[in-house]
Enzyme design. Structure first.
Site: not given
Ligand code: NAD
Length: 484
Positions: A180, A182, A234-235, A256, A290, A447
């Site tokens: 799913k 955003a 996400g948050s 995460e 993030c 990253s």
């Protein structure tokens, strides 16, 4: 400037290998944040669509798990190759729906693609153990097996990489998935599902449900006893709610979540490198990462010089639509983000911070905030506690190493930390002392698909990428066979 959606971008749900309308043929618009224009009307899935997608993932699970690891790896490798061929298409689409400058979108195609290549290689390295038990009475076999059907919820800030970082290890391990994306940036995931289809992925192995009703659509999937794993990026507040929901079915979870990265500059740092690192760590993705450096903690003896040098660079940054040549700062994702960034700046200024450049939204169509540098940010300012998620570089000072460590760790988050020092022993001490899942020691971007990405404290649980990434999708089974 009006923008047009590249041809061939799917706008329907992808369930069981078929492109289908949402129940009731509901749709919703996806916007270009640089102009406010509608890019596309796409399927607005409901709870029944999500359960239908889970049905498909469950039905495909057994045969996908039984597919040879090499065959799974080769599909991922074909997906990697196709992504290289279609790199421009993906980059442009991400710039259009998310706003990041085209050069950064191309960078995300490289980064996101590497998860496909890395896990195509890891698919054939799932191993176990075999040995005699200590008593000598039995043989012990430890084997690893796919966790089973997974549900992925992804954020808008890295529309491709946040999907591939979950999908690639899951597929390599033999798991099927429902994704799913955003609601602000769903198109990239749909285009990626088309790519997986072209790479030869069997129906039902990956399913995509786009929706504006995230909570309502996710709840029945998370509550379904056939689901085995939930992975969310996400948050932190949403992550906490999802952990609570996942507890009901005792699901495996990977989270995460948010960050509040300190960027510590010691008095012995190479300031040129620290400034380069600061610009990358702060302004990549318009500050909406993030991993974005959130608090610049600079030794008091070099703070003024550091501020002068970063301000010179930031004041020269070009603001505009991500599709325009040479733009470094695109729009923020939406009007709410502009408002929140402005409030955080005002709060800091109200507590005595100096605005060295920027400080306010930009008067033009779209949702832009000027790249900003704040100095003398006082303790207690909201932007030292909260993720800024915008192009604001906030500088506070410290006196000695102990104070730097105390300030850096003074947050409930622990995703990434950046440290600039030329003293190797101090660098090692900081690795030991900072409460963080990742660290850049004289590096502003960390990253890498080959590295375990993830946080400690309220930044999450689990790791994506590296040798660790595939473990999130494997469960361990122990078998005893008597020796006689
Ligand atoms: P968000 O938490 O608002 O949304 C993330 C996803 O969750 C979206 O798909 C959204 O539709 C969905 N969602 C929201 N509420 C939900 C609910 N109640 N039930 C089910 N799904 C729900 O986050 P965002 O604004 O999209 O992304 C920004 C946040 O993500 C920041 O906090 C950032 O730090 C974090 N992030 C973390 C990482 C990481 O790897 N640690 C990477 C990227 C972003």
């Amino acid at each position: 400037m009006s923008t047009a959606l590249p041809v061939g971008v799917p706008t329907q749900l992808f369930v069981d290998g078929a492109w289908t309308d949402a129940a009731g043929s509901k749709t919703f618009p996806v916007f270009d944040p640089a102009t406010g224009d509608v890019l596309a009307e796409i399927a607005d899935g409901g709870p029944a669509d999500a359960v239908r997608a889970l049905d498909a993932a469950v039905a495909a699970q057994e045969s996908w798990a039984a597919t040879a690891p090499r065959a799974r790896g080769e599909i991922l490798r074909r997906a990697f190759d196709l992504l290289q061929e279609r790199a421009e298409e993906f980059a442009l689409l991400m710039t259009l729906e998310m706003g990041k400058p085209l050069a950064e979108a191309r960078g995300e195609v490289v980064y996101g693609g590497e998860f496909l290549r890395w896990f195509s290689e890891e698919a054939v390295r799932i191993s176990g153990r075999y040995g005699l038990n200590p008593e000598g009475t039995g043989r012990m076999i430890v084997s690893q097996h796919p966790v089973g059907p997974c549900f992925f919820i992804t954020p808008w800030n890295f529309p491709l990489a946040m999907a591939t970082r979950k999908i690639a290890p899951a597929l390599a391990a033999g798991c099927t998935v429902v994704v799913k994306p955003a609601e602000l940036t769903p198109l990239t995931t749909l285009l990626f599902a088309r790519l997986l289809e072209d790479a030869g992925l069997p129906p039902g192995v990956v399913n995509v449900v786009t929706t504006t009703r995230s909570a309502e659509v996710s709840a029945p999937v998370i509550a379904d006893p056939r689901l085995r794993k939930l992975s969310f990026t996400g948050s932190t507040p949403v992550g906490k709610k999802l952990i609570a929901q996942a507890a009901e079915g005792v699901l495996r979870v990977s989270m995460e979540l948010g960050g509040n990265a300190p960027f510590v500059v010691f008095d012995d740092a190479d300031l040129d490198k620290a400034v380069d690192g600061a610009i990358a760590a702060k302004f990549r993705n318009i500050g909406q990462a993030c991993t974005a450096a959130n608090r610049f903690l600079v030794h008091e003896s070099v703070a003024a010089e550091f501020a002068r040098r970063v301000t010179e660079r930031v004041a020269a940054m070009r603001v505009g639509a991500g599709t325009e040549e040479g733009v470094q700062i695109g729009p923020l994702i939406d009007a709410k983000a502009v408002e929140k960034t402005g409030e955080l700046v005002q709060d800091a200024v109200g507590r005595g911070a100096q605005v060295l450049t920027g400080g306010a939204s930009v008067e033009r169509a779209g949702t832009f905030f000027a790249p900003t540098v704040l100095a003398d940010v006082a303790a207690g300012s909201a932007l030292l506690r909260e993720e800024i998620f915008g192009p604001v570089l906030a500088i506070a000072t410290f006196r000695d190493e102990d104070e730097a460590v105390r300030l850096a760790n003074d947050t409930e988050y622990g995703l990434v930390s950046y440290v600039y020092t030329r003293d190797l022993a101090r660098g090692h001490r900081m690795i030991d002392r900072l409460e963080t899942g990742m660290m850049g020691l004289n590096a502003g971007v960390v990253s890498n698909a080959a590295a375990p990405f993830g946080g400690v404290k309220q930044s999450g649980v689990g790791r994506e990428g590296g040798l660790e990434g595939i473990q999130e999708y494997l469960s361990t089974k122990y078998t005893l066979i008597p020796a006689d």
